[in-house]
Design an enzyme around this catalytic site. Structure first.
Site, PDB file in Angstrom:
ATOM      1  N   SER A  60     -56.753  -0.682  58.628  1.00  0.00           N
ATOM      2  CA  SER A  60     -56.528  -1.762  57.901  1.00  0.00           C
ATOM      3  C   SER A  60     -56.668  -1.466  56.313  1.00  0.00           C
ATOM      4  O   SER A  60     -56.241  -2.276  55.515  1.00  0.00           O
ATOM      5  CB  SER A  60     -57.108  -3.077  58.342  1.00  0.00           C
ATOM      6  OG  SER A  60     -58.389  -2.895  58.191  1.00  0.00           O
ATOM      7  N   HIS A  61     -57.678  -0.761  56.044  1.00  0.00           N
ATOM      8  CA  HIS A  61     -57.819  -0.480  54.642  1.00  0.00           C
ATOM      9  C   HIS A  61     -57.296   0.927  54.068  1.00  0.00           C
ATOM     10  O   HIS A  61     -58.026   1.559  53.230  1.00  0.00           O
ATOM     11  CB  HIS A  61     -59.329  -0.706  54.411  1.00  0.00           C
ATOM     12  CG  HIS A  61     -59.684  -2.105  54.249  1.00  0.00           C
ATOM     13  ND1 HIS A  61     -60.275  -2.646  55.403  1.00  0.00           N
ATOM     14  CD2 HIS A  61     -59.456  -2.907  53.225  1.00  0.00           C
ATOM     15  CE1 HIS A  61     -60.574  -4.037  55.111  1.00  0.00           C
ATOM     16  NE2 HIS A  61     -59.881  -4.221  53.943  1.00  0.00           N
ATOM     17  N   ASP A 101     -56.748  -7.168  59.064  1.00  0.00           N
ATOM     18  CA  ASP A 101     -56.422  -6.996  60.612  1.00  0.00           C
ATOM     19  C   ASP A 101     -55.450  -8.048  61.032  1.00  0.00           C
ATOM     20  O   ASP A 101     -54.768  -7.854  61.866  1.00  0.00           O
ATOM     21  CB  ASP A 101     -57.656  -7.325  61.408  1.00  0.00           C
ATOM     22  CG  ASP A 101     -58.872  -5.973  61.282  1.00  0.00           C
ATOM     23  OD1 ASP A 101     -58.172  -4.998  61.240  1.00  0.00           O
ATOM     24  OD2 ASP A 101     -60.072  -6.430  61.162  1.00  0.00           O
TER      25      ASP A 101
END
Lengths: 342, 342
Positions: free
Chosen positions: A51-52, A192
């Site tokens: 997610s990053h 997320d």
């Protein structure tokens, strides 16, 4: 990765860093800033924190193109007191500001026993654990908080106000990788929710509300005018409030509700502040701190804990060192296209 | 107070402090320590924090009588570095250790911008908010953690290991009482479980497990060989782990599992450590911190938050100032009996 396992490639970490750096430089980011952001983003991808990871690149570029964030900002470090460093990030990213202040911060923490870095006028669009883990690699403790953008309803409130406001902590551990956690004070991290929306998965009950304030498990309803809830009810909400006070009120950065990006369509990066507290455990009377933290870990394992904080990232990292960093085939093609001259 | 509202009396705060001080002195506590403990306990009672009010007196006396805690300990303050103060509480209570180190801690925080107090060899049997609130009354920010005794099952584990390990935070707020919270990292504070057991109330689902590790809402089953769960799943558990690392590993105090009081029947006070971080907000670039925290509070109210952190305590305090501190009639009779010469 998603349950459907789309086709993916694996490439060496340094190659991914180089690719991302090239992309940033081609999109109005200075070499210095590009290097820091590329390493940060590639490290998240390498460690399975997708997610990053490269998932964030379009958001970075959209925000840069909108003129909302300055990819060429030069952070200004201020030596305020024996334990206090400030940085004005100049409307640029928080990570280069941390990099610029880091040597002074570490020197102060080792000398005074504790030191704080107050970053303001900064955009943080990444995971928080990469900011704290390196301190623990050097034998120090680090605690960091960063506020973000209004998307979380305070406990007892009706409308969103707080950001997802994560808290990250890192501590050395003898003979093992550092103990590191990074938790949104919202029930789920914003990244997320975006991942779930993209993949069409429901989010757990208690995660958020829709635009009418009704509970929902549809991530798209949370993103489309809805909001997240704090984790753990009033306690997570109090921690989120503390993050606003430390990362914004104390540093001089914006609150999560304190900026207006409506004049910059495409802006994605929250313009707020960040606080990092670093402690030298050798100043404590605990003897060898890393030995004691190892003792704690062993006792946790003895009562049945099988997954330690940060462990999944270290496992993914070790695999990536051997096999390369996994990137979706389609994502990689898009990255390569972004790296080429227009 | 309980739903059944047993008969109660109200007496002036200073009279309650004096009564408690007399009790402590009659039970092998020095004047200096008795003064600090009596004020702390009376303040909790005054503010309606009954799980840490006079309800605790029998536990204090039981622990003192067992020889487990030294009511006459003289704390030893060590000036370690520009931002680091240590105290060896000498096997006594944590509150007199904090009181002894407090002037040095405040001076360092104002000079260095941040300072930390590491208390070890200490017993903390009180609420944590009275330790942080006074810093905010002086315009400083304070964050404190204290570990306790094994009664919480780490997330993913099968047996208890952590203490209830509270986190408390205080910040000044312009024109209002300080923003203060004090939260157990367990789903419920130990004192609240004891209160529920005494009053025969069930505790909420998710609070704890019985001696067989099965979920229960019976507080007595939690106390009789059962255990508490962390609040908020893996996140609360990670925070509890952080508290063990900061309050014990860093200070040199015992972990919550690190002491054996089996040789002292009646011992009730956990023998651990405590950490307090104090920050001078005037060193930040946020201008008037208290004005910004007031702005945050007003925005929280504007989205519908009606109860702020600490507000209930201030309301009870204001009432007690006019009407006196409420104490159950039966409890008060017991206190008076304890204060008389044997």
């Amino acid at each position: 990765m998603s349950g459907s396992h789309p086709p993916s490639e694996r490439l060496p970490f340094e190659a991914l860093v180089q690719l991302l750096q090239t992309i940033f430089v081609r999109h109005d980011v200075s070499q210095e800033v590009a290097q820091v952001l590329a390493h940060n983003c590639a490290a998240a991808q390498r460690d399975g924190a997708h997610s990053h990871g490269v998932f964030r690149i379009p958001g970075y570029l959209s925000s840069l193109a909108s003129g909302w964030v300055d990819g060429r900002a030069v952070p200004v470090v201020e030596d305020v007191a024996a334990g206090f460093v400030r940085v004005d990030a100049g409307g640029g990213f928080a990570q280069p500001a941390l990099a610029a202040a880091r040597p002074l911060l570490v020197a102060k923490a080792r000398e005074a026993g504790i030191a704080v870095l107050a970053i303001r006028n900064s955009h943080h669009f990444a995971a928080l654990w990469p900011d704290v883990e390196p301190f623990a690699q050097e034998g120090l403790l680090a605690l960091s908080v960063v506020n973000s953008m209004t998307c979380v309803v305070p406990h007892g409130g009706q409308r969103p106000l707080f950001g997802t406001n994560p808290i990250a902590f890192a501590a050395p551990c003898q003979g093992l990788a550092p103990i590191v956690f990074d938790m949104a004070t919202s029930a789920l991290a914003h990244g997320d929710v975006q991942i779930a929306a993209r993949q069409g998965h429901a989010v757990p009950p208690g995660t958020g509300v829709d635009r009418d304030g009704q509970p929902t498990t549809d991530p798209q309803a949370i993103l489309d005018g809805g909001a997240l809830l704090p984790f753990g009810g009033h306690k997570g909400s109090a921690l989120s409030m503390m993050v606003e006070l430390l990362a914004a009120a104390l540093t001089g950065g914006n609150f999560s509700f304190g900026f207006d990006w409506s004049g910059h369509p495409g802006a994605k990066t929250p313009w707020t502040g960040q606080l990092i507290i670093v402690i030298d455990p050798d100043k404590g009377a605990g003897g060898d701190f890393a030995a004691r933290s190892r003792e704690l870990v062993e006792r946790m394992q003895a009562v049945g804990v099988t997954r330690l904080a940060g462990e999944r990232r270290y496992r993914e990292r070790a695999r990536a060192q051997v096999e390369g960093v996994e990137v979706g085939r389609e994502e990689l093609a898009q990255l390569v296209a972004l790296s080429l001259p227009a």
